[in-house]
Design a protein around this motif. Structure first.
Motif, mmCIF file in Angstrom:
data_model
loop_
_atom_site.group_PDB
_atom_site.id
_atom_site.type_symbol
_atom_site.label_atom_id
_atom_site.label_comp_id
_atom_site.label_asym_id
_atom_site.label_seq_id
_atom_site.Cartn_x
_atom_site.Cartn_y
_atom_site.Cartn_z
ATOM 1 N N CYS B 3 0.936 -1.585 -0.114
ATOM 2 C CA CYS B 3 0.136 -0.048 -0.594
ATOM 3 C C CYS B 3 0.683 0.961 0.162
ATOM 4 C CB CYS B 3 -0.894 -0.177 1.266
ATOM 5 S SG CYS B 3 -1.992 1.550 1.339
ATOM 6 N N ARG B 5 0.049 3.850 1.291
ATOM 7 C CA ARG B 5 -0.282 4.904 2.155
ATOM 8 C C ARG B 5 0.640 3.730 3.477
ATOM 9 N NH1 ARG B 5 -4.912 7.679 0.128
ATOM 10 N NH2 ARG B 5 -4.059 8.581 -1.341
ATOM 11 N N CYS B 6 0.683 2.985 3.773
ATOM 12 C CA CYS B 6 0.993 2.410 4.669
ATOM 13 C C CYS B 6 1.877 1.235 4.600
ATOM 14 C CB CYS B 6 0.083 1.945 5.674
ATOM 15 S SG CYS B 6 -1.169 0.484 5.295
ATOM 16 N N CYS B 22 -4.367 -0.542 0.489
ATOM 17 C CA CYS B 22 -4.329 -2.226 0.788
ATOM 18 C C CYS B 22 -6.147 -1.836 1.272
ATOM 19 C CB CYS B 22 -3.711 -2.119 2.141
ATOM 20 S SG CYS B 22 -4.591 -0.342 3.046
ATOM 21 N N HIS B 25 -7.394 2.246 3.347
ATOM 22 C CA HIS B 25 -7.106 3.112 2.592
ATOM 23 C C HIS B 25 -7.424 3.007 1.676
ATOM 24 C CE1 HIS B 25 -3.905 3.295 5.511
ATOM 25 N NE2 HIS B 25 -3.788 4.696 5.403
HETATM 26 ZN ZN ZN Z 1 -2.614 0.740 3.628
#
Ligand code: ZN
Ligand code: SF4
Ligand code: ZN
Lengths: 67, 318
Positions: B3, B5-6, B22, B25
């Protein structure tokens, strides 16, 4: 691993990516989603012998709403 | 793939945006994007009533779910087409009913075509072998959607995604249907008191994204196709576009967005007496009369296409 799509099923050896498996069974990676052992995954994951893979068709058809 | 973002494992890779996300998100991204496009294209305001046309499929149920979760007053409309082949209509209605049961306060209106007008879609189609079932069905659905939206004082929202829009665009371009090109848009403002405003809040999402949203949200949708959809030209055009997308990432999105830009620049506008800067709309350049029977605007003299359909059907029976 076992791959299912609608009412079809295939047995393929592990070690290939989901994207390659999709092509191998004659489908377009753009037109399906991959659910491996119940989880949605991207098509670069490498599948193993024990995996249960379900391909989900995403293309739907019908009324070409033209007006 | 991780992902963006994370860095948890991604569930979807949206190559046209170079964005992998993911589950968590992605389920945040979709509503935020939808909200952005609702605003940008002035589809509707927070206080308005929205009527979501639901078929039991992934797009329309996802749209309804999403609008409810964003806090919109979103009601559902299910049109029972009476397609008994493969139990299609009854199983799709069952999916919609289950969806409603799980969501407190979700209001659903069901219009049964056969009950209200006397004939199911397959019956109508059998009487008109020269017409495609899907185009008859489309005419009936559009009419009922518009009427119901007017009754409810609502904006009509449909679950059309980018693949749907791009497929129709390709079809219209191949035939240079300039009239249709003019009317193909993410939002069609009401241009007549008998025409509801129409919006397609999912028009920027690829079909795989709306399907992923449905799966991740646990929406139980009808997976089987309508029996009349097999071999439908839309599916063929979608397959062509997907092959193009496989070769060139973002091709579908670019195809549709470039069209919208050209349309905004007025490339498909007729020069009208009041100037080309007017927003192209559903009846642009067309002389609209009103149907003698139902009052809906129509380009034909006398009856609109919908009323003509049933009038002929009645005459044949009587
Ligand atoms: Zn994520
Ligand atoms: S596939 Fe055709 S007949 Fe079936 S619901 Fe869609 S438009 Fe109607
Ligand atoms: Zn009419």
């Amino acid at each position: 691993m076992r791959i299912t799509y609608r009412d079809k099923a295939w047995e393929l050896p592990g070690g290939m990516t989901a994207g390659d498996a999709i092509k191998k069974v004659g489908l377009d990676p753009e037109a399906v989603l991959v659910v491996r052992n119940g989880e949605l995954v991207t098509d670069d994951v490498i599948l193993s012998d024990e995996d249960e893979v379900k391909l989900i068709a995403v293309v739907s058809g019908g009324d070409g709403e033209v007006s | 793939m991780r992902c963006r973002r994370c860095s948890k494992p991604a569930v979807i890779n949206m190559r046209q945006h170079k964005l992998a996300l993911c589950g968590e998100h992605f389920l945040g991204w979709i509503p935020a994007q939808t909200q952005r496009f609702i605003k940008k294209y002035e589809m509707f305001d927070p206080g308005e009533t929205i009527l979501v046309a639901v078929s039991g499929g992934k797009d329309s149920l996802s749209l309804w779910d999403l609008l409810l979760s964003l806090g919109y007053e979103a009601r559902g409309l299910y049109i029972d087409l009476g397609i008994s082949e493969e139990g299609y209509s009854s199983s799709s209605l069952a999916k919609v009913d289950r969806f409603v049961e799980k969501r407190e306060g979700a209001r659903l209106k069901v219009v049964d075509v056969k009950e209200v007008y006397g004939k199911s879609i397959p019956q109508l189609a059998r009487e008109r072998p020269e017409q495609k079932t899907c185009s008859l069905c489309g005419l009936v659905k559009r009419y009922i959607m518009n009427e119901t939206a007017l009754e409810e004082g609502a904006v009509l929202a449909t679950g059309h995604n980018l693949d749907d829009e791009a497929a129709v665009l390709l079809q219209n371009v191949l035939h240079w249907q300039t009239g249709y090109l003019l009317r193909q848009a993410p939002v069609l403002p009401s241009t007549h008191p008998r025409l509801a405003q129409k919006a397609k809040p999912f028009f920027r999402f690829y079909e795989r994204e709306t399907a992923a949203y449905a799966i991740l949200r646990g929406i139980d949708y009808i997976y089987e196709e309508c029996p009349f959809a097999t071999g439908a030209t839309t599916i063929f055009y979608k397959e062509l576009l997907n092959r193009l997308e496989g070769r060139s990432r973002g091709a579908k999105l670019q195809f549709y967005l470039s069209f919208l830009r050209a349309r905004e620049k007025g490339f498909f506008l007729r020069m009208l007496p009041f100037g080309p800067e007017r927003i192209p709309s559903v009846n642009e350049g067309l002389e609209l009369g009103e149907c003698e029977r139902c009052g809906q605007p129509t380009t034909a003299p006398g009856l609109c296409a919908f009323c003509r359909l049933w009038k002929v059907a009645e005459a044949e029976v009587g």
